[in-house]
Write an enzyme that holds these catalytic residues in place. Sequence first.
Site, PDB file in Angstrom:
ATOM      1  NE  ARG A  92      -0.981  47.502  77.549  1.00 31.86           N
ATOM      2  CZ  ARG A  92      -0.500  46.714  78.627  1.00 31.86           C
ATOM      3  NH1 ARG A  92       0.100  47.327  79.414  1.00 31.86           N
ATOM      4  NH2 ARG A  92      -0.230  45.236  78.382  1.00 31.86           N
ATOM      5  CG  HIS A 101      -0.876  50.821  83.889  1.00 28.63           C
ATOM      6  ND1 HIS A 101       0.380  50.920  84.586  1.00 28.63           N
ATOM      7  CD2 HIS A 101      -1.374  49.513  84.235  1.00 28.63           C
ATOM      8  CE1 HIS A 101       0.464  49.649  85.064  1.00 28.63           C
ATOM      9  NE2 HIS A 101      -0.487  48.888  84.793  1.00 28.63           N
ATOM     10  CD  GLU A 122      -2.249  50.799  87.604  1.00 36.12           C
ATOM     11  OE1 GLU A 122      -3.020  50.167  87.262  1.00 36.12           O
ATOM     12  OE2 GLU A 122      -1.013  50.215  87.815  1.00 36.12           O
TER      13      GLU A 122
HETATM   14  O1  TA6 Z   1      -1.014  47.600  87.571  1.00 31.03           O
HETATM   15  C1  TA6 Z   1      -1.845  46.397  87.490  1.00 31.03           C
HETATM   16  C2  TA6 Z   1      -1.652  45.470  86.509  1.00 31.03           C
HETATM   17  O2  TA6 Z   1      -2.796  44.799  85.929  1.00 31.03           O
HETATM   18  C3  TA6 Z   1      -0.744  44.284  87.061  1.00 31.03           C
HETATM   19  O3  TA6 Z   1      -1.574  43.092  87.583  1.00 31.03           O
HETATM   20  C4  TA6 Z   1       0.297  44.135  86.189  1.00 31.03           C
HETATM   21  O4  TA6 Z   1      -0.100  43.123  85.177  1.00 31.03           O
HETATM   22  C5  TA6 Z   1       0.393  45.568  85.430  1.00 31.03           C
HETATM   23  O5  TA6 Z   1      -0.932  45.685  85.425  1.00 31.03           O
HETATM   24  C6  TA6 Z   1       1.233  45.489  84.406  1.00 31.03           C
HETATM   25  O6  TA6 Z   1       0.690  44.871  83.234  1.00 31.03           O
HETATM   26  P1  TA6 Z   1       1.537  44.895  81.926  1.00 31.03           P
HETATM   27  O7  TA6 Z   1       0.786  44.194  80.727  1.00 31.03           O
HETATM   28  O8  TA6 Z   1       1.594  46.206  81.361  1.00 31.03           O
HETATM   29  O9  TA6 Z   1       2.784  44.110  82.119  1.00 31.03           O
END
Ligand code: TA6
Length: 301
Positions: A85, A167, A276
Amino acid sequence: VTISHSNNRVAAVLPTGESIEVLLFGATIVSWKDAKGVEKLWVSEAAKTDGSKAVRGGVPVVFPVFGTAPDHAATSKLPQHGFARTSRWEFLGKSTSESSSTSGGGDDSVKLDFGLSPSNLSEESRKAWPSEFGLIYSVTLGRGNLSTSLVVRNEGDAAWEFQTLMHTYFRVGDIAKVEITGLEKSQYLDKLTTPIPSTATSPSSTLTIAKATDRVYSPAGGPEAPVAIKEGGNEKFSIVRDNLNEVVVWNPWEAGAKSLADFAPKDGYKEMICVEAGAVKGWVKLEGGESWEGGQIITAL
Ligand code: TA6
């Protein structure tokens, strides 16, 4: 279909008006609009799209690790959610299709392909994960639907393993009116209870969101069983998965939104929900030369 390709993003518009925009950075879909121009994805107003950090919103691609895996030697040096990403992908091209049913109304779907290989990675990412790999990420825009699928190939001789997840940040009108169905019989791990329990809990009713939520579901119905996002009792999105056995549901809620510098507006958590599709429990192992494919089909209703 009209495609435009600047050096940072690829956009596509169907004759019926649906459109998508994909950043080469992370191959991140940052916009998906329906035929009336209504935006279906949520992107933070403070999202970075200059490559300085993962986009807060849209559909970031998580690979080769979900979260962080300190006890998994091969991926323990990678940043949260891996390098896909935050790497610059290559646009490999597009293909369109016109189903026989269309009355000559032109194309009714367009597929955009993006590629990532070690030559696209930063020195840092290469050092953190030196495996020989190839990714092809396909984004297909149809009338009323968007699908994303990833082909993962082991280009080396030695076996390695990975996790992957899409995501997706869905835009909703009011989180208080949202229910997520299709997970009723699914065991889940609640990542907000510490320590994270090893045993999963089985919910009894549809999932509503009224606080910070971060759960990894293993839907009992298997990948083909649809997971739906309802608002005010009406289905807004339905997600069907291919080869992605888990569904993560996340909303940072008020404190979480405040703690994320690139999350804006701060009450934006009321207008988004992450559902997700991923393969994030355990690891997918690829022998040298082997490939794997997984994806999701999202229908906007
Ligand atoms: O969506 C699940 C997750 O792992 C959450 O625990 C939160 O950390 C989110 O992803 C966002 O992660 P990021 O690294 O994009 O801030």
